[in-house]
Design a protein around this motif. Structure first.
Motif, short mmCIF file in Angstrom:
data_model
loop_
_atom_site.label_atom_id
_atom_site.label_comp_id
_atom_site.label_asym_id
_atom_site.label_seq_id
_atom_site.Cartn_x
_atom_site.Cartn_y
_atom_site.Cartn_z
N MET A 228 39.27 44.62 47.05
CA MET A 228 38.39 43.62 46.45
C MET A 228 38.08 43.96 45.00
O MET A 228 38.02 43.09 44.14
CB MET A 228 37.10 43.55 47.30
CG MET A 228 36.22 42.37 46.95
SD MET A 228 36.98 40.83 47.47
CE MET A 228 35.85 39.65 46.80
N ARG B 111 39.93 45.54 42.90
CA ARG B 111 41.09 45.26 42.06
C ARG B 111 41.15 43.77 41.70
O ARG B 111 41.45 43.40 40.57
CB ARG B 111 42.35 45.67 42.82
CG ARG B 111 43.40 46.24 41.93
CD ARG B 111 44.52 46.81 42.73
NE ARG B 111 45.73 46.67 41.96
CZ ARG B 111 46.92 46.64 42.49
NH1 ARG B 111 47.08 46.74 43.77
NH2 ARG B 111 47.98 46.51 41.73
N GLU B 112 40.85 42.93 42.69
CA GLU B 112 40.89 41.48 42.45
C GLU B 112 39.79 41.08 41.47
O GLU B 112 40.01 40.22 40.61
CB GLU B 112 40.69 40.70 43.75
CG GLU B 112 41.91 40.69 44.63
CD GLU B 112 41.87 41.77 45.68
OE1 GLU B 112 41.00 41.73 46.54
OE2 GLU B 112 42.72 42.68 45.63
N ALA C 9 40.96 41.90 38.06
CA ALA C 9 41.98 40.93 37.62
C ALA C 9 41.33 39.62 37.21
O ALA C 9 41.68 39.03 36.18
CB ALA C 9 42.98 40.70 38.74
N LEU C 10 40.33 39.18 38.00
CA LEU C 10 39.62 37.93 37.69
C LEU C 10 38.86 38.08 36.38
O LEU C 10 38.87 37.17 35.54
CB LEU C 10 38.68 37.59 38.85
CG LEU C 10 38.06 36.20 38.79
CD1 LEU C 10 39.14 35.14 38.95
CD2 LEU C 10 37.02 36.03 39.89
N LEU D 252 39.56 40.09 33.94
CA LEU D 252 40.54 40.13 32.84
C LEU D 252 41.03 38.72 32.50
O LEU D 252 41.13 38.36 31.32
CB LEU D 252 41.73 41.02 33.25
CG LEU D 252 42.85 41.20 32.23
CD1 LEU D 252 42.31 41.84 30.95
CD2 LEU D 252 43.95 42.07 32.79
N LEU D 253 41.26 37.91 33.55
CA LEU D 253 41.72 36.53 33.33
C LEU D 253 40.65 35.71 32.61
O LEU D 253 40.95 34.95 31.68
CB LEU D 253 42.06 35.89 34.68
CG LEU D 253 42.98 34.69 34.66
CD1 LEU D 253 44.31 35.01 34.03
CD2 LEU D 253 43.20 34.16 36.06
N LEU E 227 40.55 36.83 29.02
CA LEU E 227 41.68 36.27 28.27
C LEU E 227 41.42 34.82 27.91
O LEU E 227 41.71 34.39 26.78
CB LEU E 227 42.97 36.38 29.10
CG LEU E 227 43.62 37.76 29.17
CD1 LEU E 227 44.73 37.77 30.20
CD2 LEU E 227 44.18 38.18 27.81
N CYS E 228 40.85 34.06 28.85
CA CYS E 228 40.53 32.65 28.59
C CYS E 228 39.45 32.55 27.51
O CYS E 228 39.53 31.69 26.63
CB CYS E 228 40.07 31.96 29.87
SG CYS E 228 41.41 31.76 31.04
N GLY F 204 38.89 34.76 25.18
CA GLY F 204 39.58 35.15 23.93
C GLY F 204 40.38 33.98 23.38
O GLY F 204 40.39 33.73 22.16
N ALA F 205 41.01 33.23 24.29
CA ALA F 205 41.80 32.07 23.86
C ALA F 205 40.90 30.99 23.25
O ALA F 205 41.24 30.40 22.23
CB ALA F 205 42.56 31.50 25.06
N ASN G 208 39.84 32.10 19.92
CA ASN G 208 40.97 31.96 19.00
C ASN G 208 41.08 30.53 18.48
O ASN G 208 41.32 30.31 17.28
CB ASN G 208 42.25 32.38 19.72
CG ASN G 208 43.47 32.20 18.88
OD1 ASN G 208 43.49 32.56 17.70
ND2 ASN G 208 44.51 31.63 19.45
#
Lengths: 126, 226
Positions: free
Chosen positions: A1, A3-4, A7-8, A10-11, A14-15, A17-18, A21
């Motif tokens: 759990m 790890r997920e 990952a979530l 991080l996603l 990233l969004c 950050g986008a 940007n």
């Protein structure tokens, strides 16, 4: 759990950050285009010194974000914008009122293309 | 960057769907999502390296997005069985009690030639001897022989063999692995004595030596160069 969740997170980061940007590109290109507008108006009045000053301000603004642009934008696009700035400056120094708007339009086209490319719209995605 | 993320997600799920529809045969040894991630990452990593005009970030962001997708899908499918079978599919029974289930074969686009090839690679030549032939979600065909065809186990024969222990590498290409030697409970003196008894005074002459806690060893000397 765990790890997920990482990952979530991080996603989501990233969004975020986008999105940041997109805002940065909008702000930068908007400010540069304001200076280009001033240069265009001054050149139309045959005030080439003011036009040159405004064009240089626009280029300084663009160059001030060199670190950002080189990390996020494709280098051929950056080269095209650099070339367009130099050509516009050369025309201004020759006091060529006729050719300047066309070169400015070319510069704006490259800047708008980059701005559009960063916006998540169907046209840019597909 | 937003475009890169959205494009990666679209391509990832499109590939996942396409590969799912293509059936299990294409997968080899990997699960579906692993296969898709592996296929995409290899190409994504190469582009910014080949073309200096592409920012490195354009290669790194999709790799991170794919990593997140893979971890999330693997995690979710672990908890939701329905979603798991939706994404990865279900194992298919291709052979039952020596009978080929042709509809399942067709559904998985498995030809008789491919079936025979898979069976031969597992040392099975007679389909009659198979109780179940299962095509797993990773594309591998697992064969379970009929009880009468299965090799007899020690228990079935009434034997109770001792476990000789797990063999560890003690010398690899002339290099003594001291940690493994200690872990087995042996020392240098034991090693030197064992080597001497096998006609190898110097460990550098040994290509491979394994040992079990019971003291059972395997030793291969280096071949002389012509």
């Amino acid at each position: 759990m765990k790890r997920e969740l990482w990952a979530l997170t991080l996603l989501v980061l990233l969004c975020a950050g986008a999105a940041l940007n997109v805002c940065t590109a909008d702000r930068l290109i908007g400010t540069v285009e304001q200076s280009l507008d001033r240069a265009e108006h001054a050149a139309a009045r045959s005030d080439f010194d003011t036009a040159l000053l405004a064009l240089n301000t626009a280029r300084d603004l663009w160059d001030g974000y060199r670190c950002y642009t080189h990390i996020f934008l494709r280098h051929p696009d950056l080269d095209a914008i650099g070339d367009a700035f130099y050509q516009a400056e050369a025309v201004l120094r020759q006091h060529d009122r006729e050719a300047f708007p066309a070169l400015l339009a070319q510069l704006r086209f490259h800047l708008d293309a980059i701005d559009r490319m960063e916006h998540p719209e169907p046209g840019s995605i597909f | 960057m937003a475009i890169v993320i959205i494009r990666t997600l679209i391509v990832y799920f499109a590939l996942l769907l396409t590969m799912r529809l293509m059936g299990k045969r294409q997968l080899g040894e990997m699960e579906l999502s692993e296969f898709v991630t592996a296929a995409l990452i290899a190409d994504l990593a190469a582009h910014p390296l080949q073309d200096m005009g592409i920012p490195l970030l354009n290669g790194l962001v999709p790799i991170l997005v794919l990593f997140c997708c893979e971890v999330l899908i693997a995690g979710i499918s672990l908890r939701h069985i329905r979603l798991r079978s939706l994404i990865f599919g279900k194992p298919s029974l291709l052979i039952q009690q020596g009978r080929i289930l042709q509809q399942e074969m067709e559904k998985n686009r498995f030809t008789p030639d491919e079936l025979m090839q898979e069976l031969r690679s597992q040392g099975v030549l007679d389909i009659n001897s198979i109780a179940y032939g299962v095509l797993e979600t990773n594309g591998r065909l697992n064969v379970i022989l009929s009880p009468g065809e299965q090799p007899a186990t020690a228990r079935q024969m009434g034997l109770n063999p001792e476990d000789p222990g797990y063999p560890s590498i003690v010398i690899s290409a002339g290099r003594v692995l001291e940690a493994n030697l200690r872990h087995l409970g042996f020392d240098r003196a034991w090693l030197e004595q064992t080597l001497r008894s096998h006609g190898a005074e110097d460990p550098r002459r040994v290509f491979l030596m394994t040992a079990r806690p019971s003291g059972q060893i395997y030793l291969a000397l280096k071949e002389e160069k012509p």
